[in-house]
Enzyme design. Structure first.
Site, PDB file in Angstrom:
ATOM      1  N   CYS A   1      -2.513   3.006   8.046  1.00  0.00           N
ATOM      2  CA  CYS A   1      -3.947   2.933   8.336  1.00  0.00           C
ATOM      3  C   CYS A   1      -4.186   2.556   9.806  1.00  0.00           C
ATOM      4  CB  CYS A   1      -4.581   1.886   7.434  1.00  0.00           C
ATOM      5  SG  CYS A   1      -3.997   0.233   7.842  1.00  0.00           S
TER       6      CYS A   1
ATOM      7  N   ASP B   1       2.401   2.529   2.592  1.00  0.00           N
ATOM      8  CA  ASP B   1       2.459   3.156   3.914  1.00  0.00           C
ATOM      9  C   ASP B   1       3.798   2.848   4.591  1.00  0.00           C
ATOM     10  OD1 ASP B   1      -0.004   4.292   3.663  1.00  0.00           O
ATOM     11  OD2 ASP B   1      -1.058   2.619   4.589  1.00  0.00           O
TER      12      ASP B   1
ATOM     13  N   CYS C   1       0.804  -1.228   0.000  1.00  0.00           N
ATOM     14  CA  CYS C   1       0.000   0.000   0.000  1.00  0.00           C
ATOM     15  C   CYS C   1       0.834   1.274   0.000  1.00  0.00           C
ATOM     16  CB  CYS C   1      -0.910   0.021   1.224  1.00  0.00           C
ATOM     17  SG  CYS C   1       0.027   0.025   2.758  1.00  0.00           S
TER      18      CYS C   1
ATOM     19  N   CYS D   1      -0.814  -5.092   6.786  1.00  0.00           N
ATOM     20  CA  CYS D   1      -0.516  -3.943   7.647  1.00  0.00           C
ATOM     21  C   CYS D   1       0.337  -4.358   8.842  1.00  0.00           C
ATOM     22  CB  CYS D   1      -1.808  -3.296   8.129  1.00  0.00           C
ATOM     23  SG  CYS D   1      -2.995  -2.988   6.805  1.00  0.00           S
TER      24      CYS D   1
HETATM   25 FE1  FES Z   1      -1.224   0.490   4.413  1.00  0.00          FE
HETATM   26 FE2  FES Z   1      -2.651  -0.695   6.285  1.00  0.00          FE
HETATM   27  S1  FES Z   1      -3.331  -0.058   4.310  1.00  0.00           S
HETATM   28  S2  FES Z   1      -0.564  -0.221   6.348  1.00  0.00           S
END
Ligand code: FES
Length: 127
Positions: free
Chosen positions: A58, A35, A33, A102
């Protein structure tokens, strides 16, 4: 969809913030994602005496960082290296399948911070 534990650790995350006297930093990104998470550790006598984290992720990442750092705190380096994302997710009473990635941030962040600690020790010894 989310367990009570996930919601609790998302709403009241433990160990968030900086650790100015840390001796290991793990910066990791999530390929799924994009992140990110940063984990800071203070190793004393082979144990994680303190640990903090920050994430641009998230809610599941926030909860995973909170739970992962709670699990790792006080562990020996060897024990903390073995923490897996599945263990973090299990401790949170599970994550939805599409959110399992995640929890990688927490497990990978802790491991990367320990690797950084080891590399700093080598530099300190002039190796
Ligand atoms: Fe990216 Fe959860 S959607 S860490």
């Amino acid at each position: 969809m989310y367990s009570d534990k996930v919601i609790d650790h998302f709403q009241n995350p433990r160990n968030v913030g900086d650790l100015p006297d840390c001796n290991g930093i793990g910066k990791v990104g999530n390929q799924a994602c994009g992140d990110m998470m940063e984990v800071y550790i203070k190793v004393e006598e082979g144990r994680l005496a303190d640990i903090k984290y920050k994430t641009f992720g998230c809610g599941a990442a926030v909860a995973s960082g909170s739970m992962g750092t709670e699990m790792a705190k006080g562990m020996t380096i060897e024990e903390a290296m073995k923490i897996t994302n599945r263990q973090v997710a299990k401790a949170l009473d599970g994550l939805p399948p599409e959110k399992m990635h995640c929890s990688n941030l927490a497990a990978d962040g802790i491991r990367t911070a320990i690797e950084d600690y080891f590399s700093k020790q080598k530099i300190g010894k002039g190796e």
